[in-house]
Scaffold this motif. Sequence first.
Motif, PDB file in Angstrom:
ATOM      1  N   GLU A  68       0.832  -1.193   0.000  1.00  0.00           N
ATOM      2  CA  GLU A  68       0.000   0.000   0.000  1.00  0.00           C
ATOM      3  C   GLU A  68       0.875   1.255   0.000  1.00  0.00           C
ATOM      4  N   LYS A  69       1.936   1.203   0.790  1.00  0.00           N
ATOM      5  CA  LYS A  69       2.870   2.323   0.871  1.00  0.00           C
ATOM      6  C   LYS A  69       3.614   2.518  -0.445  1.00  0.00           C
ATOM      7  N   ALA A  70       3.935   1.389  -1.097  1.00  0.00           N
ATOM      8  CA  ALA A  70       4.692   1.461  -2.350  1.00  0.00           C
ATOM      9  C   ALA A  70       3.815   1.727  -3.567  1.00  0.00           C
ATOM     10  N   GLY A  71       2.500   1.647  -3.387  1.00  0.00           N
ATOM     11  CA  GLY A  71       1.594   1.888  -4.500  1.00  0.00           C
ATOM     12  C   GLY A  71       1.402   0.690  -5.408  1.00  0.00           C
ATOM     13  N   THR A  72       1.759  -0.499  -4.938  1.00  0.00           N
ATOM     14  CA  THR A  72       1.645  -1.705  -5.761  1.00  0.00           C
ATOM     15  C   THR A  72       0.450  -2.576  -5.377  1.00  0.00           C
ATOM     16  N   LEU A  73      -0.351  -2.138  -4.408  1.00  0.00           N
ATOM     17  CA  LEU A  73      -1.493  -2.921  -3.949  1.00  0.00           C
ATOM     18  C   LEU A  73      -2.668  -2.778  -4.909  1.00  0.00           C
ATOM     19  N   ASP A  74      -3.363  -3.900  -5.175  1.00  0.00           N
ATOM     20  CA  ASP A  74      -4.567  -3.885  -5.991  1.00  0.00           C
ATOM     21  C   ASP A  74      -5.708  -3.315  -5.142  1.00  0.00           C
ATOM     22  N   LYS A  75      -5.997  -2.036  -5.308  1.00  0.00           N
ATOM     23  CA  LYS A  75      -6.978  -1.356  -4.455  1.00  0.00           C
ATOM     24  C   LYS A  75      -8.402  -1.856  -4.694  1.00  0.00           C
ATOM     25  N   THR A  76      -8.692  -2.255  -5.919  1.00  0.00           N
ATOM     26  CA  THR A  76     -10.029  -2.784  -6.213  1.00  0.00           C
ATOM     27  C   THR A  76     -10.283  -4.067  -5.451  1.00  0.00           C
ATOM     28  N   ALA A  77      -9.293  -4.969  -5.434  1.00  0.00           N
ATOM     29  CA  ALA A  77      -9.425  -6.225  -4.701  1.00  0.00           C
ATOM     30  C   ALA A  77      -9.480  -5.965  -3.201  1.00  0.00           C
ATOM     31  N   ALA A  78      -8.682  -5.025  -2.727  1.00  0.00           N
ATOM     32  CA  ALA A  78      -8.652  -4.711  -1.295  1.00  0.00           C
ATOM     33  C   ALA A  78     -10.006  -4.201  -0.817  1.00  0.00           C
ATOM     34  N   ALA A  79     -10.702  -3.473  -1.658  1.00  0.00           N
ATOM     35  CA  ALA A  79     -11.997  -2.901  -1.282  1.00  0.00           C
ATOM     36  C   ALA A  79     -13.079  -3.960  -1.126  1.00  0.00           C
ATOM     37  N   LYS A  80     -12.844  -5.152  -1.653  1.00  0.00           N
ATOM     38  CA  LYS A  80     -13.838  -6.224  -1.593  1.00  0.00           C
ATOM     39  C   LYS A  80     -13.666  -7.140  -0.382  1.00  0.00           C
ATOM     40  N   LEU A  81     -12.645  -6.889   0.453  1.00  0.00           N
ATOM     41  CA  LEU A  81     -12.410  -7.747   1.607  1.00  0.00           C
ATOM     42  C   LEU A  81     -13.581  -7.664   2.595  1.00  0.00           C
ATOM     43  N   PRO A  82     -13.910  -8.785   3.261  1.00  0.00           N
ATOM     44  CA  PRO A  82     -14.949  -8.742   4.299  1.00  0.00           C
ATOM     45  C   PRO A  82     -14.616  -7.701   5.359  1.00  0.00           C
ATOM     46  N   GLU A  83     -15.629  -6.996   5.816  1.00  0.00           N
ATOM     47  CA  GLU A  83     -15.416  -5.907   6.769  1.00  0.00           C
ATOM     48  C   GLU A  83     -15.141  -6.437   8.169  1.00  0.00           C
ATOM     49  N   VAL A  84     -14.155  -5.826   8.823  1.00  0.00           N
ATOM     50  CA  VAL A  84     -13.841  -6.131  10.220  1.00  0.00           C
ATOM     51  C   VAL A  84     -13.516  -4.814  10.910  1.00  0.00           C
ATOM     52  N   SER A  85     -13.565  -4.826  12.230  1.00  0.00           N
ATOM     53  CA  SER A  85     -13.224  -3.617  12.975  1.00  0.00           C
ATOM     54  C   SER A  85     -12.130  -3.936  13.975  1.00  0.00           C
ATOM     55  N   GLY A  86     -11.396  -2.911  14.384  1.00  0.00           N
ATOM     56  CA  GLY A  86     -10.345  -3.102  15.365  1.00  0.00           C
ATOM     57  C   GLY A  86      -9.038  -3.575  14.746  1.00  0.00           C
ATOM     58  N   THR A  87      -8.027  -3.665  15.564  1.00  0.00           N
ATOM     59  CA  THR A  87      -6.702  -4.116  15.137  1.00  0.00           C
ATOM     60  C   THR A  87      -6.489  -5.560  15.556  1.00  0.00           C
ATOM     61  N   PRO A  88      -6.142  -6.444  14.623  1.00  0.00           N
ATOM     62  CA  PRO A  88      -5.977  -7.851  14.991  1.00  0.00           C
ATOM     63  C   PRO A  88      -4.786  -8.074  15.912  1.00  0.00           C
ATOM     64  N   THR A  89      -4.942  -9.015  16.816  1.00  0.00           N
ATOM     65  CA  THR A  89      -3.841  -9.460  17.670  1.00  0.00           C
ATOM     66  C   THR A  89      -3.699 -10.957  17.493  1.00  0.00           C
ATOM     67  N   PHE A  90      -2.528 -11.485  17.822  1.00  0.00           N
ATOM     68  CA  PHE A  90      -2.258 -12.882  17.502  1.00  0.00           C
ATOM     69  C   PHE A  90      -1.598 -13.619  18.666  1.00  0.00           C
TER      70      PHE A  90
END
Length: 381
Positions: free
Chosen positions: A336-358
């Motif tokens: 995303e920072k480098a400008g190489t991310l497919d933004k159209t595909a990213a916009a279709k991801l299932p919606e979630v909230s918050g920051t993931p932890t592992f």
Amino acid sequence: MTVSLPRTAALGVIAALALSACGAAPDDESTTADGKSAATATSAAEFGGMDALVKAAKKEGTLNAIALPRDWANYGALIDGFQKKYGIKIAVENPDGSSQDEINAVTSRKGQGRAPDVLDLGSSFALSAAQQGLLAPYKVATFADIPEGQKDAQARWYNDYGGYISIGCDAKRVKTCPTTFADLLKPQYKGQVALNGNPTKSGSAFGGVYAASLASGGSFDDIQPGLDFFAELKKNGNYTPVESTPATVEKGETPISIDWDYLNAGYADEFKSKGVDWKVTVPTDGQFSQYYSQAINKDAPHPATARLWQEYLYSAEGQNLWLKGYARPVLMPAMEKAGTLDKTAAAKLPEVSGTPTFPTEAQQAKAKTVLGQGWAKAVSG
């Protein structure tokens, strides 16, 4: 896997048998003119650069892969893309296999030409394989961009794509689709709730139990409430031991499936033409995310091709193909920072909230032990 899904566990947030039936000794000495060995190369640069790696891989001509279903996180497009780009055949064995099946194949076929070259493992299984000394250290060109905590310090494994545990539901068979783990306990879902595999062998099922634990007062340190949740599902008749796959969904055998969001979202697309209205929800009461990990078999029969496959997966091309399969690539922030991310595909991801932890390595190891000791009892009878 047509996804008969015992696929394996970790988003801190992966053809028929085409391998040789009898094992010839692996060619572990793919070398350059000056004697550099692909089998011991820890980076493309160490082997003489990408051109040298591509040349050696083309000479080997084959990649032995295992447990890679074409409709799992867009693996079909990744396999086809690699074969077209380099003219190297990928032979995928046991596409419906689990992470544990992958590890078993490495240990049982050591020294054989039909051993797997590469592995796609749930993170807890990648940790186990590294501890067993089965994996080769190798840093892809983008290794530095993989976030800390998503890679082994020795580069024996690193995370690649991931997602969140979700609830998929056939809205034509289920009057009111559940959206939380608490909902799944309701009597109206009798005999309808399934997992994608056995959590002692499958990463997706492992994640499902972890998510149930978080929804039931547990934590990364305590997966027992997840076991108790499934024991209750079994006791009240809601849990079905049928492993959820596209085929079982179409037949109505598993109308509610606890699985990764990228798989459930992919099914929703696939099922539209088949008259199945597949709804996908990331439950707010048990939000659990993980990545799967890539690794190279230390004794890979095709060591140059194994390393080239890793380079392809961690290139912008490979990472965006996972994204098109609704999976979140590990290099997403850097791209995303480098400008190489497919933004159209990213916009279709299932919606979630918050920051993931592992969960940490120690927490995952503890959880695996608890599941190993108690899963069969929890869902038996």
